[in-house]
Write a protein that holds these residues in place. Structure first.
Motif, short mmCIF file in Angstrom:
data_model
loop_
_atom_site.label_atom_id
_atom_site.label_comp_id
_atom_site.label_asym_id
_atom_site.label_seq_id
_atom_site.Cartn_x
_atom_site.Cartn_y
_atom_site.Cartn_z
N UNK A 87 0.84 -1.19 0.00
CA UNK A 87 0.00 0.00 0.00
C UNK A 87 0.88 1.24 0.00
N UNK A 88 0.31 2.33 -0.51
CA UNK A 88 1.00 3.62 -0.46
C UNK A 88 -0.04 4.74 -0.43
N UNK A 89 0.37 5.83 0.14
CA UNK A 89 -0.45 7.04 0.17
C UNK A 89 -0.20 7.79 -1.13
N UNK A 90 -1.27 8.11 -1.86
CA UNK A 90 -1.13 8.79 -3.15
C UNK A 90 -2.10 9.97 -3.22
N UNK A 91 -1.76 10.92 -4.07
CA UNK A 91 -2.64 12.08 -4.30
C UNK A 91 -3.11 12.05 -5.74
#
Length: 155
Positions: free
Chosen positions: A101-105
């Motif tokens: 998982x990763x935090x993305x914009x």
């Protein structure tokens, strides 16, 4: 004449908001970058989501969770199969998997923050709700315009 214009405009806004069923949540999508530490942990469906899964989807309620780990991996247990069906149809089955998982914009004009889940062979993003902790995870069921969503909260 002014009252008639106000009435017409009011009716048009009502139709627009009804057609965009998800607008209630879309206005709450996370706009400032959250701390990853606020996302790491166990996420479970809200009580309303569990009711919807049981009554609308016909699912047997058991253990349903998303675990976001500090090392960038995740595990998902018993996610209802309607979450990836483009029409939001329930086949009364579940999906369990793991990945990264990763935090993305988002790169469009909205600039909202998502959690991107990378499975073996594909990836998908889920929305974050709230402008500060505690956040919620927002997952569309079927067409986003239907307003049908699942919400997960950190346990």
């Amino acid at each position: 004449m002014l009252w008639r214009a106000i009435l017409i405009l009011s009716s048009m806004m009502s139709i627009l908001l009804t057609a965009c069923g998800g607008i209630k949540h879309e206005l709450q999508f996370t706009r400032s970058k959250p701390q990853e530490s606020d996302l790491i942990g166990l996420w479970v469906p809200t009580p309303n989501t569990l009711k919807d899964m049981e009554k609308t989807g016909g699912y047997v309620i058991s253990k349903h969770e998303i675990l976001l780990k500090e090392d960038g991996t995740f595990s998902m247990i018993n996610m209802p199969d309607w979450w990836r069906d483009g029409f939001g149809d329930s086949k009364k089955g579940f999906e369990s998997s793991e990945g990264r998982w990763e935090l993305t914009q988002t790169q469009d004009w909205t600039k909202i923050w998502d959690i991107t889940l990378h499975f073996s062979g594909y990836g998908t993003s889920v929305k974050l709700l709230g402008q500060k902790p505690p956040y919620r995870i927002h997952i569309y069921v079927g067409d986003p315009d239907s307003g049908h969503v699942m919400l997960f909260e950190k346990k």
